[in-house]
Scaffold this motif. Structure first.
Motif, PDB file in Angstrom:
ATOM      1  N   ARG A 229       4.434  26.322  -4.273  1.00 19.58           N
ATOM      2  CA  ARG A 229       3.225  27.075  -3.992  1.00 19.58           C
ATOM      3  C   ARG A 229       1.943  26.598  -3.113  1.00 19.58           C
ATOM      4  N   ARG A 230       1.781  25.365  -3.604  1.00 19.84           N
ATOM      5  CA  ARG A 230       1.143  24.846  -2.520  1.00 19.84           C
ATOM      6  C   ARG A 230       0.630  23.720  -1.655  1.00 19.84           C
TER       7      ARG A 230
ATOM      8  N   LYS B  29       1.204  26.434   1.416  1.00 22.79           N
ATOM      9  CA  LYS B  29      -0.064  26.920   1.577  1.00 22.79           C
ATOM     10  C   LYS B  29      -0.878  25.669   3.267  1.00 22.79           C
TER      11      LYS B  29
ATOM     12  N   ARG C 153      -3.674  15.903   2.420  1.00 20.08           N
ATOM     13  CA  ARG C 153      -3.915  16.482   1.427  1.00 20.08           C
ATOM     14  C   ARG C 153      -2.623  16.117   1.155  1.00 20.08           C
TER      15      ARG C 153
ATOM     16  N   SER D 281      -4.405  27.784   3.412  1.00 16.29           N
ATOM     17  CA  SER D 281      -5.216  27.132   3.120  1.00 16.29           C
ATOM     18  C   SER D 281      -5.969  27.930   2.212  1.00 16.29           C
ATOM     19  N   LYS D 282      -7.479  27.446   1.385  1.00 17.51           N
ATOM     20  CA  LYS D 282      -8.502  28.347   0.364  1.00 17.51           C
ATOM     21  C   LYS D 282      -9.861  27.980   1.525  1.00 17.51           C
TER      22      LYS D 282
ATOM     23  N   GLN E  32      -0.527  14.421  -2.531  1.00 17.65           N
ATOM     24  CA  GLN E  32       0.082  15.564  -3.457  1.00 17.65           C
ATOM     25  C   GLN E  32       1.906  15.261  -3.702  1.00 17.65           C
TER      26      GLN E  32
END
Length: 341
Positions: free
Chosen positions: A200-201, A204, A299, A269-270, A303
């Motif tokens: 999920r991360r 996004k 990013r 992304s938030k 990750q």
């Protein structure tokens, strides 16, 4: 066009050299004719195929598809033909290729030793189960008195086989999942991918990166927001970006700003909406979206590196469990035998 017959080697170098030649003023067909002899053994087939595509009015994306590149490359290439920065886009794709190959190479280096060790352990334990354990069991039965049973728990020696079967099942499940996923509608594809915690991360960040990079490049080239979203809707190489552009375009037609439309999306992304809002206020939305796409790529790389650092220790822990299981399988029966003597 039988693109499966063309196999280019050193694809990252091919794209880098192609970008350099085009920046120097070479037309795409001329640049390809200079590079293909160094990157394929089927030169005549490649040149004739490219000539056929050009005669039929094909574009750069169709040529690269014929040369075996996948949709992740063809998507930015098709968009680049609208904003006129094809050499820069090819250069950016080449850099992404380099990053991907670096990650794949590192993953291969990380996995090759522990996986080989796990396979060797499985073969060694198989030898123990077939040769050593039966002899040890017979010897212990001959020394035991009464009806007590203290045979060798051979299932502990099957731990490497269990883990290998688990990994094979996991890989097969991923393969089946990908096949089923491709047959679903876009909304269901997004829902399924976001339902996987680890994935999920990354998804996004990746979708936000693609949307910001391609839309930002179009805007920075002077194309309006509505026309840029319309172009993203009409491309057929990335269905999820097409779906996102369609939703945003509908919001714009209803009078909403682009940043407000993004706030309704749960699959980006938030901080993307806030970043876009700042670009809308300053008037440099295209440039800031390109910058934001680079931030998102950093990013993703960070990750990915964190995930890679976990993989190798996990394999060594599994191997350690197998070795401890082997010791217990052999020593526990002997320990019980000592108490019976």
């Amino acid at each position: 066009m039988q693109s499966n017959k063309i196999r280019l080697h050193d694809r990252e170098q091919f794209l880098t050299r192609l970008a350099v030649l085009m920046k120097e003023g070479y037309l795409l067909p001329v640049a390809l004719s200079l590079l293909l002899p160094m990157h394929t053994q089927k030169l005549e087939l490649a040149l004739s195929g490219i000539a056929g595509i050009l005669k039929s009015g094909g574009n750069a994306a169709e040529i690269l598809k014929f040369l075996g590149f996948n949709d992740h490359v063809l998507f930015p290439i098709e968009i680049a033909e609208y904003h006129g920065r094809l050499p820069e886009s090819i250069d950016s794709i080449a850099k992404s290729f380099a990053r991907t190959e670096q990650v794949q190479k590192k993953l291969k280096n990380i996995l090759i030793y522990p996986v080989s060790l796990l396979i060797f352990t499985s073969i060694l334990f198989l030898f123990f189960r077939t040769s050593y354990v039966p002899n040890l069991t017979e010897m212990m039965k001959s020394l035991q008195s009464g009806s007590e049973e203290s045979g060798v728990p051979a299932y502990l020696l099957s731990l490497p086989d269990f883990f290998i079967a688990l990994f094979v099942s996991f890989a097969f499940s991923i393969y089946v999942f990908r096949l089923v996923l491709k047959r679903q509608v876009i909304q269901k594809q997004i829902t399924w991918l976001l339902a996987i915690p680890i994935l999920r991360r990354f998804m996004k960040l990746y979708w936000s990166h693609l949307l910001a990079r391609e839309l930002g490049t179009l805007l920075h080239s002077g194309i309006s927001m509505q026309e840029s979203l319309d172009l993203l809707q009409r491309q057929n190489y990335h269905k999820i970006i097409q779906y996102m552009a369609n939703l945003s375009h509908e919001e714009l037609l209803m009078g909403q700003s682009f940043s407000m439309s993004l706030e309704r999306f749960s699959f980006i992304s938030k901080d993307m909406a806030a970043f876009i809002r700042h670009g809308e206020q300053t008037g440099y939305l295209g440039k800031e979206m390109i910058l934001y796409s680079e931030v998102l790529m950093e990013r993703i790389e960070q990750q990915t590196q964190q995930l890679l650092r976990i993989i190798q220790p996990s394999f060594f822990i599994i191997i350690a469990i197998c070795i401890v299981g082997a010791y217990l399988a052999i020593l526990m029966p002997m320990y019980n035998l000592v108490h019976t003597i």
